[in-house]
Design an enzyme around this catalytic site. Sequence first.
Site, PDB file in Angstrom:
ATOM      1  N   ALA A  66       0.846  -1.189   0.000  1.00  0.00           N
ATOM      2  CA  ALA A  66       0.000   0.000   0.000  1.00  0.00           C
ATOM      3  C   ALA A  66       0.883   1.241   0.000  1.00  0.00           C
ATOM      4  O   ALA A  66       2.060   1.181   0.370  1.00  0.00           O
ATOM      5  CB  ALA A  66      -0.917  -0.004   1.218  1.00  0.00           C
ATOM      6  N   GLY A 112      -0.421  -5.043   0.849  1.00  0.00           N
ATOM      7  CA  GLY A 112      -1.649  -4.960   0.077  1.00  0.00           C
ATOM      8  C   GLY A 112      -1.562  -5.647  -1.268  1.00  0.00           C
ATOM      9  O   GLY A 112      -2.584  -6.073  -1.823  1.00  0.00           O
ATOM     10  N   GLU A 115      -2.258  -9.217  -0.536  1.00  0.00           N
ATOM     11  CA  GLU A 115      -3.679  -9.290  -0.197  1.00  0.00           C
ATOM     12  C   GLU A 115      -4.544  -9.202  -1.454  1.00  0.00           C
ATOM     13  O   GLU A 115      -5.565  -9.894  -1.572  1.00  0.00           O
ATOM     14  CB  GLU A 115      -4.034  -8.179   0.786  1.00  0.00           C
ATOM     15  CG  GLU A 115      -3.436  -8.434   2.172  1.00  0.00           C
ATOM     16  CD  GLU A 115      -3.627  -7.271   3.129  1.00  0.00           C
ATOM     17  OE1 GLU A 115      -4.195  -7.491   4.208  1.00  0.00           O
ATOM     18  OE2 GLU A 115      -3.210  -6.143   2.787  1.00  0.00           O
ATOM     19  N   GLU A 135       3.622  -5.956   7.336  1.00  0.00           N
ATOM     20  CA  GLU A 135       3.000  -4.844   8.054  1.00  0.00           C
ATOM     21  C   GLU A 135       3.462  -4.691   9.496  1.00  0.00           C
ATOM     22  O   GLU A 135       3.579  -3.558  10.001  1.00  0.00           O
ATOM     23  CB  GLU A 135       1.469  -5.000   8.018  1.00  0.00           C
ATOM     24  CG  GLU A 135       0.825  -4.630   6.696  1.00  0.00           C
ATOM     25  CD  GLU A 135       0.781  -5.785   5.710  1.00  0.00           C
ATOM     26  OE1 GLU A 135       0.065  -5.673   4.699  1.00  0.00           O
ATOM     27  OE2 GLU A 135       1.473  -6.803   5.931  1.00  0.00           O
TER      28      GLU A 135
END
Length: 260
Positions: A66, A112, A115, A135
Amino acid sequence: MRYNHILSKSTDTITLISINRPNKLNALNIETIEELHHALKKANNDKKTKVIIITGSGEKAFVAGADISEFADFDEDEGKNLAANGQELLFDFIENLPTPVIAAINGFALGGGLELAMACHFRVASDNAKMGLPEVSLGVIPGYGGTQRLPQLIGKGRAMELILTAGMIDANQALSYGLVNHVTTQDELLPFCEKIASKITRNSPVAISAAIKAINANFEDGIDGFEVEIEEFGNCFGTEDFAEGTSAFLEKRKADFSGE
């Protein structure tokens, strides 16, 4: 809609969507998530599109995570809203999309990015791919479904180790874990995904949609996947595709599915 961060191209029965932020290693920001949602929804509504492939532009990254600069100053409520909105708009949306979505992982798939790949219906990786959920090294946890989908795919113990160490695994280890279905060279990645997609397109779109719904039901709390399977199995009997598929089989010819 004009896209700033993605490219979308449809050829015959396949739509290829590429995250196109190479200077950011294709990192996801809110605008990119919104654009992906729009492109996926458009492809799903296009009756010509039978399979969607998602990949990253360039040779380094699928999605390297992200865009941290976008949320570094968020408070608790803003963080919760970021995760909730992202899951609804993109990650859960992909998982439950009736059109099959293949992740073509062409490099780093971190945070992300992993994910996003895990939300797709299955994954193919190039041999230079690296995957992980780092993360906790930033003082946060995966927020786009990573703590839920990774254990489903590779088991609780391996998922715990990968998340808690913030480590990365290569494509071959991901293959041995069952995180990806296949590993190819980078040059072969998209042609290989397109070959799988072409096999999917020969089958009934109605039945494929029903199968996705039934498979996903097994992972939903409070839902009996067997009951969903029975319901979707029965529903198939009322479709034109069922009539065409069974007739073609009995007549020893290739089925021509209408998707109805």
